[in-house]
Write an enzyme that holds these catalytic residues in place. Sequence first.
Site, mmCIF file in Angstrom:
data_model
loop_
_atom_site.group_PDB
_atom_site.id
_atom_site.type_symbol
_atom_site.label_atom_id
_atom_site.label_comp_id
_atom_site.label_asym_id
_atom_site.label_seq_id
_atom_site.Cartn_x
_atom_site.Cartn_y
_atom_site.Cartn_z
ATOM 1 C CD GLU A 47 -2.254 -0.941 3.026
ATOM 2 O OE1 GLU A 47 -2.019 0.086 3.689
ATOM 3 O OE2 GLU A 47 -2.925 -1.874 3.458
ATOM 4 C CG ASP B 78 -2.654 7.761 9.411
ATOM 5 O OD1 ASP B 78 -2.584 6.524 9.481
ATOM 6 O OD2 ASP B 78 -2.985 8.373 8.380
#
Lengths: 414, 264
Positions: B49, B60
């Site tokens: 990815e 995140d």
Amino acid sequence: MTPKEGTLITPADLAGSGAQRNDPDIYGKFGRFGGRYVPEALIPALDEVAAEYEKAKNDLGFVREFEHLLRTYAGRPTTLTEVPRFAEHAGGARILLKREDLTHTGAHKINNVLGQALLTKRLGKRRVIAETGAGQHGVATATAAALMGLECVIYMGAVDCERQALNVARMKLLGATVVPVTNGSQTLKDAINEAFRDWVANVDHTHYLFGTVAGPHPFPEIVRDFARIIGVEARRQVLELTGRMPDAVCAAVGGGSNAMGIFHAFVDDANVRLYGYEAGGRGADTGEHALTLTQGSEGVLHGARTFVLQDEEGQTLESHSISAGLDYPGVGPEHAWLKDIGRATYEGVTDKEAMEAFALLARTEGIIPAIESSHALAGALRLGRELGPDAVILVNLSGRGDKDMGTAMKYFNL
Amino acid sequence: MTTLQAVFDKARAEDRAALVGYLPAGFPTKDGAIAAATAMVEAGCDVIEIGLPYSDPLMDGPTIQDAVHRSLTNGTRIADVLRTVEGVAKSGAATLVMTYWNPIGRYGAERFARDLASAGGVGTITPDLTPEEAEPWLAASKGAGIDTVFLVAPSSPEERIGKVVACCTGFVYAASLMGVTGARETVNAAAEGLVKRTKSLTSLPVCVGLGVGNGDQAAEIAAYADGVIVGSAFIRRLLDAPDEKSGIAAVRDLASDLARGVRR
């Protein structure tokens, strides 16, 4: 539409106004704006908040408790003040100030936090988190948390912590933990990112007490509904004082909660013009501003489709304003919609214009406004000269300026 | 170009889980990201990815935030992301882009899908795109022949999992925990239950990510999932290394450890 008893939206105040709710659709959309762009992990929590709010707003007990707090704790209704000496500088138009600066904690933010703190208790959650820019929403949240015995954590950009040190101290005194956010631009948008990160990890016992009419559905609707008492009261007060509707309603727009709060009751009054004033910062052509609606483009920020200050690849740009509360590169989706359908007009007011209006109101009327609200005052001065002496202009004086004295001392060499 | 279908077929034939590695484009440098991802593939990653760095990465944790910030400071643009995909796809791994929605929306859904396919990318993972808002992206991806991976979470009720898997092709990304990205000491127990619930609603492979950092954890997950996703632990190796070369060596070691894990 007949006002239904027991809803926050159509109390007796609104009788005869024909006001509609202008609610978002089931996906949280105002036109094509709003919705939900969030990690799947948060969807159940947003659904839970939306479902509980639907129940609460139709529960007469909840509505009465909220109204009781607004009256006995927040100090509502707030008064309407005509400011003729100030208005001499606005071409002689009549200027009426809705005095949210006189509420407990000194800004309109108290309305939303009391509503959401009550909702937090209904949700059975014991902890609230919030973001804050100027510190006003943080102080209001810490206040409501203290009142209701909730644990409270406030995320605040490190830059904002510095320029609003007094509010940091107030939050701490009220028992809240203040977490300075040091990533990104270290202002409101980064505080929101950090609050979302906390929420996704603690969602089982935490409510994110969102401070403005932005973010994913249902926040834009909930925050508006808890703030709309401002316009409901003001509409009645203007009618009582002048015998007619105002020609224009002015409010400052950062995320847009004070503006939605005063606009909403007037949206269906076709002859009342709605004006939102964004922070023009150092000027529209300097790139140092927060002109989201006037210079931004459509995009997604903080969970909603709206207008955003972004580059051509969708990276959020840093905003600038002398006022921390307007220093935000996004805006609530309902404002994006009101702009899109042409119902409201949005213009910029520079730091300089806002500070001039700030000083002018202090000198002519003995009222020191928040710098955020000073953007609306500057807009009203401009609008008054345009509309002429017969005009009646309602301005949301969303907060008081005590918190801004540090900035004012520097700006004016006081 | 290796497809996700081929990856999972191969892994199933070898009676193991697939290994999926994440790195943001432009980190530690534009070329360094290609070199590091290539090392990950050589050491056993089946799928890569490539993160599209975004200014507001709200799901995140600090490690990826740090890497993404550096990448943006390095001047990484979407053209660089596509170039990274092109470079990594040459290594033989199925290469995806992981991105928040706004950069795609701004670039143009059809244009992005087309450009990604041209670069050899096989699909996207879009962590903040909900099924309710996904239609334009599903149509564009279908048109370009690329896969669309969406996330389910431990908090997802069955009805939501159903909606999410209906949007997925390639595989389903199961977030192992309620929280942001970042390696954790232990794998959350909720992950296994989530995989079970998801598998009862789809025949697609289900991969587990968030909080995975070593071979033992990979082995634990491989026992019940079709793939193991690791991101922050790779980035941590690059952040902690004194220079890019030793960082890439550390990334290669970690990938080897994880690759042994999914084969236990």
